[in-house]
Design a protein around this motif. Structure first.
Motif, PDB file in Angstrom:
ATOM      1  N   ASP A 190      -1.166   0.447 -10.882  1.00  0.00           N
ATOM      2  CA  ASP A 190      -1.969   0.087 -12.052  1.00  0.00           C
ATOM      3  C   ASP A 190      -1.827  -1.368 -12.476  1.00  0.00           C
ATOM      4  N   GLY A 191      -0.690  -2.006 -12.223  1.00  0.00           N
ATOM      5  CA  GLY A 191      -0.512  -3.400 -12.610  1.00  0.00           C
ATOM      6  C   GLY A 191      -0.899  -4.391 -11.533  1.00  0.00           C
ATOM      7  N   LEU A 192      -1.113  -3.928 -10.308  1.00  0.00           N
ATOM      8  CA  LEU A 192      -1.404  -4.817  -9.183  1.00  0.00           C
ATOM      9  C   LEU A 192      -2.866  -5.239  -9.220  1.00  0.00           C
ATOM     10  N   ARG A 193      -3.116  -6.514  -9.120  1.00  0.00           N
ATOM     11  CA  ARG A 193      -4.481  -7.038  -9.250  1.00  0.00           C
ATOM     12  C   ARG A 193      -5.055  -7.545  -7.929  1.00  0.00           C
ATOM     13  N   GLY A 194      -4.236  -8.163  -7.134  1.00  0.00           N
ATOM     14  CA  GLY A 194      -4.733  -8.713  -5.885  1.00  0.00           C
ATOM     15  C   GLY A 194      -4.706  -7.677  -4.772  1.00  0.00           C
ATOM     16  N   ILE A 195      -5.706  -7.688  -3.908  1.00  0.00           N
ATOM     17  CA  ILE A 195      -5.747  -6.759  -2.774  1.00  0.00           C
ATOM     18  C   ILE A 195      -4.487  -6.920  -1.920  1.00  0.00           C
ATOM     19  N   GLY A 196      -4.028  -8.137  -1.772  1.00  0.00           N
ATOM     20  CA  GLY A 196      -2.847  -8.391  -0.970  1.00  0.00           C
ATOM     21  C   GLY A 196      -1.581  -7.807  -1.564  1.00  0.00           C
ATOM     22  N   GLU A 197      -1.546  -7.595  -2.880  1.00  0.00           N
ATOM     23  CA  GLU A 197      -0.355  -7.045  -3.521  1.00  0.00           C
ATOM     24  C   GLU A 197      -0.134  -5.595  -3.116  1.00  0.00           C
ATOM     25  N   ILE A 198      -1.186  -4.825  -3.024  1.00  0.00           N
ATOM     26  CA  ILE A 198      -1.057  -3.434  -2.584  1.00  0.00           C
ATOM     27  C   ILE A 198      -0.582  -3.395  -1.137  1.00  0.00           C
ATOM     28  N   ALA A 199      -1.172  -4.223  -0.290  1.00  0.00           N
ATOM     29  CA  ALA A 199      -0.749  -4.266   1.112  1.00  0.00           C
ATOM     30  C   ALA A 199       0.701  -4.725   1.229  1.00  0.00           C
ATOM     31  N   ALA A 200       1.124  -5.656   0.374  1.00  0.00           N
ATOM     32  CA  ALA A 200       2.507  -6.131   0.407  1.00  0.00           C
ATOM     33  C   ALA A 200       3.481  -5.015   0.046  1.00  0.00           C
ATOM     34  N   ALA A 201       3.136  -4.226  -0.960  1.00  0.00           N
ATOM     35  CA  ALA A 201       3.991  -3.105  -1.349  1.00  0.00           C
ATOM     36  C   ALA A 201       4.094  -2.083  -0.228  1.00  0.00           C
TER      37      ALA A 201
END
Length: 220
Positions: A153-164
């Motif tokens: 819910d706090g992740l904004r960038g597409i790359g942030e989800i992939a990083a996690a």
């Protein structure tokens, strides 16, 4: 909160804003009542407020427990929270429920890890409201403890989800919409656009939350 979908039927984990901003006990009773009336379309999440220790008497029937220190303006390293986590760990109504904790402030994830060690709390923990600047901290906490998940819910960038996903695996990333503050459609679109496999996307949007809420193999 998390949205689950199966065979065209959606159910949402939801909580009362009364419980969040006014009285956790009154809000929890309201949430349980309304979710019961909804016949399974809504799944109740109960608010735990360490400033209101009597709230533990109102969580029977909950599918998830929620702690929101930043929203309610209390610190993560907090003696009343330590007492509450110990009480939750000993409660037959709460010990196996997933615990959703807001970790939007720098240092909250590190403080959460210290609280979990101090209290011996052993249930699954979802770190919610993780924003981009705190993602590295959240990943470090999750890497050190396989009971800990990261919500989207706090992740904004597409790359942030992939990083996690790349750091801790898709099985420990859980979709959360942030509704009503955030739009459900935008939250779903962010996961849909992330550069991850379809099987990872399905796990994030559906399978992981179902596993957590069912209490089955939560740390798989």
């Amino acid at each position: 909160m998390a949205v689950l979908q199966k065979h065209g039927v959606a159910g949402a984990v939801t909580l009362s804003t009364r419980g969040l901003y006014y009285s956790a006990s009154a809000g929890n009773r309201e949430t349980i009542h309304l979710c019961t009336q909804a016949g399974g379309a809504l799944l109740p999440a109960c608010v735990l407020d360490p400033r209101q220790p009597q709230v533990l008497q109102t969580i029977t029937g909950a599918k998830m427990l929620c702690l929101l220190p930043a929203t309610q303006k209390w610190p993560m390293l907090y003696a009343p929270l330590t007492d509450m986590l110990r009480a939750v760990a000993q409660s037959p109504d709460a010990a196996n429920l997933p615990l959703w904790i807001e970790v939007s402030r720098p240092g909250d994830g590190t403080a959460l890890a210290a609280e979990l060690r101090e209290t011996g709390y052993s249930g699954p923990v979802i770190m919610g409201s993780v924003i981009g600047e705190n993602l590295i901290e959240a990943i470090a906490v999750a890497r050190a403890d396989n009971r800990v998940f990261i919500a989207t819910d706090g992740l904004r960038g597409i790359g942030e989800i992939a990083a996690a996903v790349g750091a801790i695996g898709a099985s420990r990333v859980v979709f959360a919409s942030g509704a009503p503050v955030q739009a459900l459609g935008a939250a779903l679109a962010m996961v849909a656009a992330a550069e991850i496999s379809d099987s990872d996307r399905e796990a994030i949007l559906n399978g992981n939350a179902r596993r957590l809420l069912s209490g089955r193999n939560a740390t798989a």
